[in-house]
Structures are given as C-alpha cells and as structure tokens.
Design a protein around this motif. Structure first.
Motif, PDB file in Angstrom:
ATOM      1  N   VAL A   1       0.740  -1.372   0.117  1.00 17.32           N
ATOM      2  CA  VAL A   1       0.192   0.001  -0.016  1.00 17.32           C
ATOM      3  C   VAL A   1       0.931   1.346  -0.026  1.00 17.32           C
ATOM      4  O   VAL A   1       0.510   2.330  -0.200  1.00 17.32           O
ATOM      5  CB  VAL A   1      -0.907   0.006   1.167  1.00 17.32           C
ATOM      6  CG1 VAL A   1      -1.839   1.183   1.141  1.00 17.32           C
ATOM      7  CG2 VAL A   1      -1.691  -1.170   1.214  1.00 17.32           C
TER       8      VAL A   1
ATOM      9  N   LEU B   1      11.071  -5.645   6.807  1.00 18.13           N
ATOM     10  CA  LEU B   1      10.028  -6.027   8.041  1.00 18.13           C
ATOM     11  C   LEU B   1       9.191  -7.071   7.620  1.00 18.13           C
ATOM     12  O   LEU B   1       8.660  -7.629   8.460  1.00 18.13           O
ATOM     13  CB  LEU B   1       9.167  -4.463   8.016  1.00 18.13           C
ATOM     14  CG  LEU B   1       9.811  -3.344   8.855  1.00 18.13           C
ATOM     15  CD1 LEU B   1       9.034  -2.145   8.606  1.00 18.13           C
ATOM     16  CD2 LEU B   1      10.327  -3.609  10.118  1.00 18.13           C
TER      17      LEU B   1
ATOM     18  N   MET C   1       6.179  -9.476   9.632  1.00 18.72           N
ATOM     19  CA  MET C   1       5.081  -8.661  10.095  1.00 18.72           C
ATOM     20  C   MET C   1       4.202  -8.805   8.657  1.00 18.72           C
ATOM     21  O   MET C   1       4.888  -9.272   7.423  1.00 18.72           O
ATOM     22  CB  MET C   1       5.340  -7.123   9.952  1.00 18.72           C
ATOM     23  CG  MET C   1       5.956  -6.472  11.309  1.00 18.72           C
ATOM     24  SD  MET C   1       6.622  -4.861  11.181  1.00 18.72           S
ATOM     25  CE  MET C   1       5.200  -4.167  10.981  1.00 18.72           C
ATOM     26  N   PRO C   2       2.995  -8.733   8.889  1.00 20.69           N
ATOM     27  CA  PRO C   2       1.920  -8.714   7.890  1.00 20.69           C
ATOM     28  C   PRO C   2       2.148  -7.800   6.572  1.00 20.69           C
ATOM     29  O   PRO C   2       2.390  -6.645   7.133  1.00 20.69           O
ATOM     30  CB  PRO C   2       0.397  -8.699   8.493  1.00 20.69           C
ATOM     31  CG  PRO C   2       0.693  -9.086   9.738  1.00 20.69           C
ATOM     32  CD  PRO C   2       2.100  -8.663  10.214  1.00 20.69           C
TER      33      PRO C   2
ATOM     34  N   VAL D   1       0.106  -6.201   4.873  1.00 19.76           N
ATOM     35  CA  VAL D   1      -0.627  -5.019   4.628  1.00 19.76           C
ATOM     36  C   VAL D   1      -0.330  -4.003   5.622  1.00 19.76           C
ATOM     37  O   VAL D   1      -0.231  -2.621   5.415  1.00 19.76           O
ATOM     38  CB  VAL D   1      -2.333  -5.580   4.887  1.00 19.76           C
ATOM     39  CG1 VAL D   1      -3.151  -4.433   4.767  1.00 19.76           C
ATOM     40  CG2 VAL D   1      -2.383  -6.683   4.267  1.00 19.76           C
ATOM     41  N   ILE D   2      -0.327  -4.388   6.871  1.00 20.15           N
ATOM     42  CA  ILE D   2       0.143  -3.350   8.368  1.00 20.15           C
ATOM     43  C   ILE D   2       1.194  -2.838   7.866  1.00 20.15           C
ATOM     44  O   ILE D   2       1.424  -1.608   8.110  1.00 20.15           O
ATOM     45  CB  ILE D   2      -0.084  -4.352   9.415  1.00 20.15           C
ATOM     46  CG1 ILE D   2      -1.135  -5.252   9.447  1.00 20.15           C
ATOM     47  CG2 ILE D   2       0.108  -3.512  10.628  1.00 20.15           C
ATOM     48  CD1 ILE D   2      -2.540  -4.034   9.779  1.00 20.15           C
TER      49      ILE D   2
ATOM     50  N   ILE E   1       0.985  -0.162   5.188  1.00 12.42           N
ATOM     51  CA  ILE E   1      -0.127   0.836   5.731  1.00 12.42           C
ATOM     52  C   ILE E   1       0.938   1.792   6.603  1.00 12.42           C
ATOM     53  O   ILE E   1       0.805   3.031   6.319  1.00 12.42           O
ATOM     54  CB  ILE E   1      -1.005   0.369   6.606  1.00 12.42           C
ATOM     55  CG1 ILE E   1      -2.218  -0.276   5.702  1.00 12.42           C
ATOM     56  CG2 ILE E   1      -1.581   1.545   7.563  1.00 12.42           C
ATOM     57  CD1 ILE E   1      -3.193  -0.912   6.393  1.00 12.42           C
ATOM     58  N   ALA E   2       1.735   1.073   7.551  1.00  8.92           N
ATOM     59  CA  ALA E   2       2.419   2.217   8.369  1.00  8.92           C
ATOM     60  C   ALA E   2       3.609   2.744   7.787  1.00  8.92           C
ATOM     61  O   ALA E   2       3.751   3.983   8.041  1.00  8.92           O
ATOM     62  CB  ALA E   2       3.001   1.107   9.367  1.00  8.92           C
ATOM     63  N   THR E   3       4.435   1.996   7.024  1.00  4.32           N
ATOM     64  CA  THR E   3       5.374   2.683   6.133  1.00  4.32           C
ATOM     65  C   THR E   3       4.985   3.775   5.490  1.00  4.32           C
ATOM     66  O   THR E   3       5.517   4.720   5.064  1.00  4.32           O
ATOM     67  CB  THR E   3       6.345   1.826   5.429  1.00  4.32           C
ATOM     68  OG1 THR E   3       5.385   0.936   4.629  1.00  4.32           O
ATOM     69  CG2 THR E   3       7.334   0.923   6.532  1.00  4.32           C
TER      70      THR E   3
ATOM     71  N   LEU F   1       2.349   5.754   5.838  1.00  6.60           N
ATOM     72  CA  LEU F   1       2.091   6.804   6.697  1.00  6.60           C
ATOM     73  C   LEU F   1       3.485   7.609   6.972  1.00  6.60           C
ATOM     74  O   LEU F   1       3.733   8.918   6.968  1.00  6.60           O
ATOM     75  CB  LEU F   1       1.563   6.427   8.037  1.00  6.60           C
ATOM     76  CG  LEU F   1      -0.036   6.373   8.135  1.00  6.60           C
ATOM     77  CD1 LEU F   1      -0.368   5.534   9.524  1.00  6.60           C
ATOM     78  CD2 LEU F   1      -0.730   7.498   7.840  1.00  6.60           C
ATOM     79  N   LEU F   2       4.385   6.742   7.293  1.00  7.79           N
ATOM     80  CA  LEU F   2       5.791   7.210   7.696  1.00  7.79           C
ATOM     81  C   LEU F   2       6.561   7.823   6.649  1.00  7.79           C
ATOM     82  O   LEU F   2       6.893   9.036   6.780  1.00  7.79           O
ATOM     83  CB  LEU F   2       6.789   5.809   8.222  1.00  7.79           C
ATOM     84  CG  LEU F   2       8.079   6.405   8.763  1.00  7.79           C
ATOM     85  CD1 LEU F   2       8.015   7.249   9.887  1.00  7.79           C
ATOM     86  CD2 LEU F   2       8.916   4.981   9.012  1.00  7.79           C
TER      87      LEU F   2
ATOM     88  N   GLY G   1       4.759  11.065   5.420  1.00  9.59           N
ATOM     89  CA  GLY G   1       4.840  11.914   6.771  1.00  9.59           C
ATOM     90  C   GLY G   1       6.006  12.679   6.771  1.00  9.59           C
ATOM     91  O   GLY G   1       6.321  13.670   7.027  1.00  9.59           O
ATOM     92  N   MET G   2       7.010  11.784   6.506  1.00 12.55           N
ATOM     93  CA  MET G   2       8.537  12.433   6.291  1.00 12.55           C
ATOM     94  C   MET G   2       8.671  13.550   5.323  1.00 12.55           C
ATOM     95  O   MET G   2       9.104  14.479   5.458  1.00 12.55           O
ATOM     96  CB  MET G   2       9.583  11.544   6.023  1.00 12.55           C
ATOM     97  CG  MET G   2       9.884  10.495   7.368  1.00 12.55           C
ATOM     98  SD  MET G   2      11.144   9.371   7.063  1.00 12.55           S
ATOM     99  CE  MET G   2      11.053   8.704   5.475  1.00 12.55           C
TER     100      MET G   2
END
Lengths: 342, 327
Positions: free
Chosen positions: A78, A122, A128-129, A131-132, A135-137, A139-140, A143-144
């Motif tokens: 994603v 990761l 790590m799954p 999808v999650i 999604i998190a990266t 945002l990261l 965000g950066m």
C-alpha cells in the motif's frame, strides 16, 4: 505425458485460449472502445483523443508491474505511492539545488529502492503482515515528506518528464512505448526466469517453497525492492503527467487504483496465479474507463464507485472462475449418473 | 510480582504513564479540565471504530470500510433530518444503525460468501460506499453547522451527570463489547474461525454466517459512530474520517488483538484507545510537532506489531518450557 491430463485437440486448445482471462479482458477493452466510438464518433475519431486517453491512464503504470509481482506472492504494497512521493521529493529537491538530472534522478530511484528494502526487511525478516507494514510505512514515508516539505510545492523537474507523458513518437505516445518495453522485461522476469517460478510457488504455499530449498525471505526482500524501484519510475510518469509539481499529498489514494488494476488483470490477491499480460491489458481498460467516465462528468471521487465495483467483481470472477466451471462439470456428471441409474 | 510482569497490558500501562508524565513537563495545559473533556469527547468516535475493527479482526478478517460507513451514515442522517421535518431522534439513531448493518452485510457477503480476500473486498466496498456518499451529498457538498438544530446536537453533546452523552454511549459500547467478548457463544465462534477456519468448520461452526455476523455488528457500531460524529462536530463531509481505518487497525493491534485473528482482549483495546488518544492530543499540543503526526503514527504501528510478534514468540517459548518442566 502427465497422467490424468488428456491430450487436447487443436480445436480444444483454441477454445481454451479464447476463454482465458486475458482474452476476456481484451474483449472488454474492445467493447469499451466500440461503445465510446458509437456514442461519440466525432470525439473518438479526432486525432489525439486516443493518445491523450492512453497518456492520462498510464500515469501509474510502472507500479502496476511491480504490484503484479508483489501480489503474486500473496502480499500487497500500500506504500507504493508514498514511495513515489519520496522519489519525487528527492529528485525535485536535488534539482532545485542545481544538481543535474543525471545525478538527481538516479538518486531518487536509489532512495526508493532503500525504502522498498525497508518494507521487505519488515515483511520478510521480521514476519510482519504485509498489509499492516505497508500501511504504517506509507504513513511514515509520506509523513517524512510532509515534515520536510510542509505546504511547499517542488516545481523544478527534468525536461524529459513531460516528454515522456505528453509527446508522441511516430504517432504512438512515448509512455506507451516505454510501458510495453517495461512489460516485456517483466514478462521475461516472471514467466521465463527461475525467480519468477519461485514467486508463483511462494504465492501458492510459502512453507512448501521454503522446504524445497528456496530462500523465501531473500526472494520477498528482492521483490519489495523491485516494487520500490518501480514506484520510483512511476514518479517520472506521474509528475510528468501533472506537469511537474510535487507536494506531500501527490498521488494519495492512487495505490488503491493500482491494486484494482492488478486484481482486474487476473492476479489473485491470495497469490500464486495470474500473469503480466492481464494487468497490462487492464491498465488500458482503466485508461479507457477513466476517459469515458470523465466524459460523463465524473471526477475522481465519482469514479471510485466504479473502481470499487470492478475490483470486487474482478476478484470474485478470477477466484471462482475455475470453481464455477468445476461445479458445472460436477453437476453434469451427477445428472448423467442419475440418468444411468434410472 | 511475576504475575504483574506477565500481564500483557503492562506495556500499554507503562506507555500511558510515560506519556502522561511527559505531558506534565512539556505541555502543562494538557491537564486543564476543559482540554481533558474535549479531548475525550472528540476521540470517542474513533473508539467506536476501533471496537468495530476489533470485532472483525478477531474473526480473521479485516475491515477497511469502517470510516466510509461512518461518513455515509453521518451524511445520510443529516440529509434525512433536513428533508423530513419532525423525524424523531430515536428513529434517526435506529436508521443510522440499520444503515451501518446493511453496509456490514455487503462487506461480509463479499468476504465470506464469495471468498474474496477481506482486504480487497472491504477496499472495494469502502470505495463504493464513499462514492455513493459523494453523489448523495450533491458531489461532495459539505453539511454545514447551520443544518443542525440543538435537538440533533444533543444526541452527542447533551450532558447527563456532567458527562457528555457521547462519552456515556462510548462507555456503554465498550461494556457491551466486553460482555460480548467474554460471555457470548457468538464471540467464541468468531475467535474460533479467526484462529483456524478449517478446524472451526470441522467442529460444526457455520464459518460464513459467523463471519457475516461479525461484519454486521461492526457495521452497526460504525453506523452509530456516524450519527454521533455528525452530532458532535455539527458538520460532516463525504471524506469525513478518511484514512482512519489505519489508525483503528493500529489501535487494535496495540491492544493485543492478533492481526491474523483468533485473539482479542477488551481491556487491551480500551487501554490502546486511551494511549492513542493521549498521543494524538499530546502531539497536537506541542508547538511545531503536529506536522510529525503521521510519521509518528507510522512508527508506533510498526513498533506495536513488532512488539506483538516478539511477545507471541516469547510466550510460545515459555509455554513449551513449562510443558517440558512438567514432564
């Protein structure tokens, strides 16, 4: 000859070929074009319409190729558009500082490969799954860029960006030529190489792949890095189409379009089936659809309904296609047996 | 002492305490009564979404359509309220819940009856629902504050015993979810299909219907969240709460629910909601740091999932060790 598999006659082979998912997509593409031709012949036959249709639809095409590999493994990414924005940011910032494109563009692509590697690390090594993680990266990463850029817009990009998306070579849009070339490379990667075979196997059963001696983690890592690289390439197409302006929200939400196109192209979201031809045809289908819907006065938000419906229908059809045919055969067999008993 | 250290909520409690102490030194205004009340009030809506997400995640699926359902019911109830004068509030709330349940049925059918990957399925339904909301509101027209009367706003902002209604409803939902999770057979079934679909099927559980019910309950909660959202903020838009599905998933995982399904705790979820709320408010209060909000959230999600994985691994190892000692 493999036991249990009947030799097909030429006619049967032709029949199989004609109802393959790729061919169904091809028919859909032709039908859409015909509908557009009949509805608005004046517009369709005007020179340049076809080219602009293709150009506006191909702004995310490199990501479709990368996503095909990722979804082949049963994962999903994603964060691809966030990667793309990071690449655009790196290139744009370096260009603003007066550094020539010959350095700035590879630097952006390198940044993207690194971000892809972070995703891959990761997912593959930390377990790590996908999808999650993505999604998190996403945002990261986005965000950066937001922290670094604020509300500013980067405007200095190499000249060839707009050449890629707006010019034509011998009547064919440059982006289409590039896309088909890239697709050819990916066909070789997926269908003709050991690595491609390994992707199919991981998608079908990662544990089996592991036990048959494949380095599943390494292969996953490499695939995510390829996805990063393709997201970087996508920034050339996307920013070029926008006319050279990048900000932190650029391309937000397009990752879903990429996933929708790939799923429509017949790559199963559970992994292990599909190919490259399907997603390539699906990209053009989406291009025509995008153009036709905007003729009807739909903007990006209105199109979402159609993308959503296409996504669900495509996945249902591709995942149950074989199931439905098998069910029919089973029913026929039962009926025949019942008739014999009577 | 050992018992305390083994508690899986320990990390969350430590996190909350650390954030509260940091807030004590860095942002003293955090402890004003008015900030505290408004902070809780404005984050209640997200507590609804997190609980709904947990109910879906524990049955091994995932729901990306929650915020779309929220936006849909928020806009739909506003339009109903404006176009049907004199519609009683109770009917409106009931309609909101029903609309949410309907959306849940849609996602559940596609996921469990057509065997589509839950992520792709709910991505699709969230697109469809948000697209419908967009057209329903006249191509993205905003629902303005003057559309709402005091009567409507009172659903969320009225006060009982000094607390806002929305807070009472949230507490009620959390308690009900706790009872459901701990004492109902349906919840056990959902956990069973989350941890292993095949064994659940063999054990005689109707996997499809159970999964569908999970989506329906989650949809109902999201629908209630929608009308609460509209009443609380006195405005809504087709893009309301966009992107919050990610935060809801992160909250669930922080709270100890396994993303692969089969595990969920209401106590962890409540603490995770509190922690996320405090972090959000804390970040927004620090000058110059609000721009970092997204990046920090991303890091928190990654850290939470990694912690979850390591915890699971170590508890597995401990279990094996204990079994070995017993033998």
């Amino acid at each position: 000859m493999i036991a249990g598999k009947k030799m097909l006659t030429k006619k049967q082979k032709a029949g199989r070929f004609l109802i393959r998912w790729e061919m169904l997509l091809m028919y859909l593409l032709i039908v859409l074009n015909l509908v557009l031709l009949i509805m608005r012949p004046d517009l369709y036959l005007k020179p340049g319409t076809l080219a602009s249709m293709i150009q506006s639809g191909l702004n995310i095409c490199p990501m479709v190729l990368g996503m095909s590999l990722i979804m082949m493994m049963g994962d999903v990414d994603v964060s691809c558009t966030a990667n793309m924005v990071v690449c655009a940011y790196a290139t744009g910032k370096l260009m603003e500082g007066g550094i020539p494109p010959a350095i700035a563009v590879p630097a952006g692509l390198a940044a993207c490969i690194v971000l892809g590697a972070v995703n891959g690390f990761l997912v593959a090594y930390m377990g790590m799954p996908a999808v999650i993680t993505t999604i998190a990266t996403s945002l990261l990463y986005r965000g950066m860029v937001r922290v670094a850029l604020g509300t500013n817009v980067l405007r200095v990009f190499p000249d060839f960006y707009s050449t890629v998306m707006w010019e034509e070579a011998a009547g064919i849009p440059v982006c289409m030529i590039l896309y088909l070339l890239m697709a050819a490379v990916f066909v070789v990667i997926l269908h003709k190489s050991r690595y491609g075979r390994a992707l199919y196997m991981i998608g079908n059963n990662a544990t089996t792949a592991e036990y048959s001696g494949m380095n599943v983690r390494k292969i996953k890592m490499i695939t995510f890095m390829i996805m990063g690289f393709m997201s970087g390439l996508a920034s050339i197409f996307y920013i070029g189409r926008l006319g050279g302006g990048a900000q932190s929200a650029t391309g937000n939400g397009e990752e879903m379009t990429v996933i929708a196109i790939t799923a429509l192209g017949g790559v199963s979201a559970a992994g292990g089936s599909g190919g490259i031809y399907g997603p390539v045809i699906a990209t053009f289908i989406m291009a025509v659809l995008k153009y036709s819907l905007s003729l009807l006065g739909m903007d990006d938000n209105g199109r979402k309904i159609f993308i959503g419906i296409i996504l669900i229908v495509a996945v249902i059809v591709t995942s149950t296609e074989r199931g439905i045919i098998d069910d029919l055969k089973e029913n026929m067999r039962k009926k025949r047996q019942a008739r014999y008993k009577n | 002492m050992k018992h305390v250290l083994k508690n899986r909520n320990l990390g969350l409690i430590v996190g909350i305490v650390v954030m509260l102490i940091a807030a004590w030194f860095l942002t003293p205004q955090f402890y004003g009564m008015s900030t505290f009340a408004s902070m809780i009030r404005n984050n209640c809506v997200y507590a609804f979404l997190a609980v709904a997400e947990m109910l879906v995640i524990m049955s091994g699926a995932i729901d990306l359509s929650g915020p779309s359902v929220l936006a849909f019911t928020a806009c739909a109830t506003t339009l109903l309220y404006r176009n049907i004068p004199g519609i009683p509030m109770s009917v409106l709330i009931l309609l909101a819940i029903l609309m949410g349940v309907f959306c849940g049925v849609l996602s559940g059918l596609v996921t469990f009856y057509f065997d589509v990957q839950p992520m792709i399925a709910t991505l699709g339904t969230s697109y469809i629902i948000r697209g419908i909301t967009y057209f329903m509101t006249g191509k993205g027209q905003q629902m303005l504050p003057n559309y709402y009367t005091e009567e409507f706003k009172r659903i969320a902002t009225g006060k009982i015993l000094g607390l806002y209604n929305i807070i009472w409803v949230t507490i009620l939902i959390l308690i009900l979810a706790g009872i459901f999770l701990n004492y109902r057979q349906q919840a056990r079934r959902m956990l069973a299909i989350g941890s292993n679909k095949e064994s659940a099927q063999v054990a005689g559980i109707n996997v499809r219907l159970t999964g569908l019910k999970g989506y329906m309950i989650a949809g109902g909660i999201c629908g209630l969240a929608g009308i609460m959202y509209a009443a609380n903020y006195s405005m809504c838009l087709y893009s309301s709460a966009e992107g919050f599905e990610m935060t809801a998933i992160a909250t669930c995982i922080l709270g100890g629910a396994a993303i692969t399904g089969g595990e969920a705790r209401i106590s962890g979820n409540i603490l995770a909601i509190l922690l996320m709320t405090i972090i959000t408010v804390f970040i927004s209060m620090l000058p110059g740091l609000s721009i970092w909000a997204d990046a920090i959230q991303g890091i928190i999600i990654i850290a939470a999932v990694l912690l979850n994985i390591f915890m699971a691994k170590s508890s597995e190892r401990n279990e094996l060790k204990e079994r070995g000692q017993r033998m």
